[in-house]
Design a protein around this motif. Structure first.
Motif, PDB file in Angstrom:
ATOM      1  N   LEU A  51       0.550 -32.486  37.025  1.00 29.68           N
ATOM      2  CA  LEU A  51       0.739 -31.041  36.941  1.00 29.68           C
ATOM      3  C   LEU A  51       1.016 -30.669  35.493  1.00 29.68           C
ATOM      4  CD1 LEU A  51       2.992 -30.367  40.067  1.00 29.68           C
ATOM      5  CD2 LEU A  51       0.534 -30.068  39.861  1.00 29.68           C
ATOM      6  N   SER A  52       0.315 -29.664  34.999  1.00 25.49           N
ATOM      7  CA  SER A  52       0.516 -29.196  33.632  1.00 25.49           C
ATOM      8  C   SER A  52       0.610 -27.678  33.632  1.00 25.49           C
ATOM      9  CB  SER A  52      -0.633 -29.654  32.722  1.00 25.49           C
ATOM     10  OG  SER A  52      -1.872 -29.135  33.182  1.00 25.49           O
ATOM     11  N   VAL A  53       1.340 -27.153  32.666  1.00 27.21           N
ATOM     12  CA  VAL A  53       1.517 -25.708  32.518  1.00 27.21           C
ATOM     13  C   VAL A  53       0.966 -25.309  31.159  1.00 27.21           C
ATOM     14  CG1 VAL A  53       3.148 -23.788  32.445  1.00 27.21           C
ATOM     15  CG2 VAL A  53       3.560 -25.715  33.988  1.00 27.21           C
ATOM     16  N   GLU A  54      -0.020 -24.415  31.175  1.00 34.30           N
ATOM     17  CA  GLU A  54      -0.619 -23.927  29.941  1.00 34.30           C
ATOM     18  C   GLU A  54      -0.243 -22.463  29.743  1.00 34.30           C
ATOM     19  OE1 GLU A  54      -4.785 -24.504  29.974  1.00 34.30           O
ATOM     20  OE2 GLU A  54      -4.676 -26.701  29.994  1.00 34.30           O
ATOM     21  N   GLN A 107      -1.221 -18.879  28.099  1.00 32.71           N
ATOM     22  CA  GLN A 107      -2.374 -18.127  27.639  1.00 32.71           C
ATOM     23  C   GLN A 107      -1.946 -16.716  27.255  1.00 32.71           C
ATOM     24  OE1 GLN A 107      -5.298 -18.206  30.749  1.00 32.71           O
ATOM     25  NE2 GLN A 107      -5.674 -20.404  30.574  1.00 32.71           N
ATOM     26  N   GLU A 130       1.735 -17.955  32.055  1.00 36.29           N
ATOM     27  CA  GLU A 130       1.783 -19.391  32.320  1.00 36.29           C
ATOM     28  C   GLU A 130       0.848 -19.719  33.483  1.00 36.29           C
ATOM     29  OE1 GLU A 130       5.726 -20.733  32.945  1.00 36.29           O
ATOM     30  OE2 GLU A 130       6.311 -20.543  30.831  1.00 36.29           O
ATOM     31  N   VAL A 131      -0.041 -20.671  33.248  1.00 36.28           N
ATOM     32  CA  VAL A 131      -1.029 -21.074  34.248  1.00 36.28           C
ATOM     33  C   VAL A 131      -0.786 -22.539  34.596  1.00 36.28           C
ATOM     34  CG1 VAL A 131      -3.477 -21.293  34.795  1.00 36.28           C
ATOM     35  CG2 VAL A 131      -2.687 -19.426  33.314  1.00 36.28           C
ATOM     36  N   LYS A 132      -0.541 -22.808  35.868  1.00 34.97           N
ATOM     37  CA  LYS A 132      -0.313 -24.180  36.324  1.00 34.97           C
ATOM     38  C   LYS A 132      -1.643 -24.796  36.746  1.00 34.97           C
ATOM     39  CE  LYS A 132       4.435 -23.434  37.901  1.00 34.97           C
ATOM     40  NZ  LYS A 132       5.385 -23.549  39.043  1.00 34.97           N
ATOM     41  N   LYS A 133      -1.865 -26.027  36.299  1.00 32.02           N
ATOM     42  CA  LYS A 133      -3.101 -26.732  36.614  1.00 32.02           C
ATOM     43  C   LYS A 133      -2.785 -28.107  37.184  1.00 32.02           C
ATOM     44  CE  LYS A 133      -6.099 -24.510  33.191  1.00 32.02           C
ATOM     45  NZ  LYS A 133      -7.062 -24.741  32.076  1.00 32.02           N
ATOM     46  N   GLU A 134      -3.622 -28.541  38.110  1.00 32.47           N
ATOM     47  CA  GLU A 134      -3.509 -29.874  38.692  1.00 32.47           C
ATOM     48  C   GLU A 134      -4.705 -30.710  38.241  1.00 32.47           C
ATOM     49  OE1 GLU A 134      -3.209 -29.654  42.892  1.00 32.47           O
ATOM     50  OE2 GLU A 134      -1.158 -28.863  42.892  1.00 32.47           O
ATOM     51  N   GLU A 135      -4.410 -31.891  37.751  1.00 35.06           N
ATOM     52  CA  GLU A 135      -5.464 -32.797  37.299  1.00 35.06           C
ATOM     53  C   GLU A 135      -5.421 -34.067  38.145  1.00 35.06           C
ATOM     54  OE1 GLU A 135      -5.053 -33.536  33.171  1.00 35.06           O
ATOM     55  OE2 GLU A 135      -5.337 -31.439  32.568  1.00 35.06           O
TER      56      GLU A 135
END
Length: 332
Positions: free
Chosen positions: A205-208, A210, A236-241
Motif C-alpha cells: 500500500l502506498s500513498v501518493e 497529487q 492523497e491517493v492510496k494505491k495497491e501494488e
C-alpha cells in the motif's frame, strides 16, 4: 391612396424602431467597453499583486537559506549516536503439543506473558517468540533446546546488506543454474547447493500526493465582481501494488525472481503470465534439486505480518527463519 399612406406609416414606424435600436446598441457597446476597461485594469492590478507576492516569497526563502547557513556555521557538531547493536529473532519451529503445559515454560524462557505466548504460538511456523541481541538469541535457543523445544534464531540483516541477487536472466543447464543480474554480475550455482524455494506474492500500500485545482463554493468576492477563484489543494491517493516472487536460497546467496526477470531460460515452459512462469521455474528447480525444500505459503499471505518487525520486512524475515530451520535440518 389609403393603402399607400398605411404603408408609409408602417415604414416610418420601422425606421423609428431601427433608430432606437441603433441608439440602444451604441449605448450597450459603450457600456461593454467601460466594463472591459475596468476588468483589464483589475487584471493588471492582480498581476502586479501576484508578482509582488512572488518577489516577497523569494526574498523570504533567500533569507531563510541565509539564516540556515549561518546557523550551520555556528552550530556545534554533536557526536554521532552509538551504533545500534544487531538483533535477532528467536522462533519455534515446532508447535508444542499439547500447548497448555508448555505455556508457563515458554513464558519463563522468553519473558512473554502467557497470553502473548499463546497468540504467537498460533502463528504460521516458524513462529517468532522474541527479538533480542544476537548473543541473547543464542542463549535463548540453547535454553529452549534444553527444555525440548525446537527453535532457531536468525540475525536481522540491514535492508541494504549484501547476499541478495535480483535475477535479470538465467539459464537452466544440466548441472548448474547460470544467473545474471541487472548490473551484469554473473553467478553459477550447482543445483545441489539449493536449499529452499519460497513462492509468494506481496501487496504493498502506498500513498501518493497529487496537486489538483478545485473551485470553492460559489460566493461573492469583494473587488472581483463575483468571480470564483480556483484553489490548489493537495489530494492523497492510496494505491495497491501486487507483485509476485520466487526466492531461492543457497548458502551465502539469496536469489530473487520477480516481474523484472526475463524467463526465456525456461524455453518451451515459459508461461503466458508471470504467475505461470514463476510456477514453472519453481517446478523446474525443485525437479533438478529435489533436496531443496519448497514452501508456497506466502502465496496466500500477501500482507504477512511478523511480530516485532516492520510489516514490509515480514515476509523476508519469515523466509530467513525458514532458511535457518532448513540449514539446521529441523524443517520440514
Amino acid at each position: 391612396m389609403s393603402g399607400t399612406r398605411e404603408l408609409r406609416t408602417r415604414l416610418e414606424a420601422a425606421q423609428a424602431e431601427l433608430q432606437r435600436s441603433k441608439v440602444h446598441l451604441d449605448k450597450l457597446r459603450q457600456h461593454h467597453e467601460r466594463e472591459r476597461d475596468a476588468l483589464q485594469q483589475e487584471l493588471e492590478a492582480a498581476r502586479r499583486e501576484v508578482a509582488a507576492l512572488q518577489l516577497r516569497h523569494e526574498e523570504a526563502l533567500q533569507a531563510q537559506a541565509q539564516q540556515r547557513a549561518a546557523a550551520l556555521q555556528q552550530a556545534v557538531l554533536l557526536p554521532a549516536p552509538p551504533p545500534v547493536p544487531p538483533s535477532a529473532l528467536v522462533a519455534l519451529v515446532r508447535r508444542p503439543e499439547p500447548l497448555d503445559p508448555a505455556v508457563p515454560v515458554l513464558s519463563r524462557l522468553t519473558g512473554l506473558p502467557p497470553a502473548d505466548v499463546r497468540l504467537r504460538a498460533a502463528m504460521p511456523l516458524p513462529c517468532v517468540m522474541a527479538r533480542v541481541s544476537v548473543s541473547e538469541a543464542e542463549a535463548m535457543c540453547q535454553a529452549l533446546h534444553a527444555e525440548g523445544f525446537a527453535a532457531v534464531s536468525s540475525e536481522i540483516p540491514h535492508p541494504s546488506a549484501g547476499g541478495v541477487m535480483t535475477v535479470r536472466r538465467f539459464t537452466l543447464e544440466a548441472q548448474a543454474l547460470h544467473l545474471e543480474d541487472a548490473r551484469g554480475r554473473r553467478e553459477q550455482l550447482p543445483y545441489e547447493r539449493l536449499m529452499l524455494l519460497v513462492r509468494g506474492r506481496r501487496l504493498t500500500l502506498s500513498v501518493e500526493k497529487q496537486l489538483e485545482w478545485s473551485l470553492p463554493e460559489a460566493q461573492p468576492l469583494v473587488g472581483r465582481r463575483g468571480f470564483s477563484v480556483q484553489e490548489l489543494k493537495v489530494q492523497e491517493v492510496k494505491k495497491e501494488e501486487h507483485s509476485q516472487f520466487l526466492w531461492a536460497y543457497a548458502e551465502g546467496l539469496r536469489m530473487v525472481f520477480t516481474q523484472g526477470t526475463q524467463f526465456q531460460g525456461l524455453g518451451a515452459r515459459r508461461g503466458a503470465s508471470l504467475y505461470e512462469s514463476l510456477q514453472n521455474l519453481t517446478g523446474e528447480l525443485h525437479q533438478r534439486a529435489p533436496q531443496a525444500v519448497r514452501d508456497d505459503r506466502l502465496l496466500a499471505l500477501p500482507r504477512f505480518s511478523l511480530p516485532l518487525v516492520h510489516e514490509e520486512r515480514g515476509q523476508e524475515l519469515f523466509a530467513e527463519l525458514l532458511f535457518q530451520a532448513v540449514k539446521q535440518r529441523v524443517w520440514p
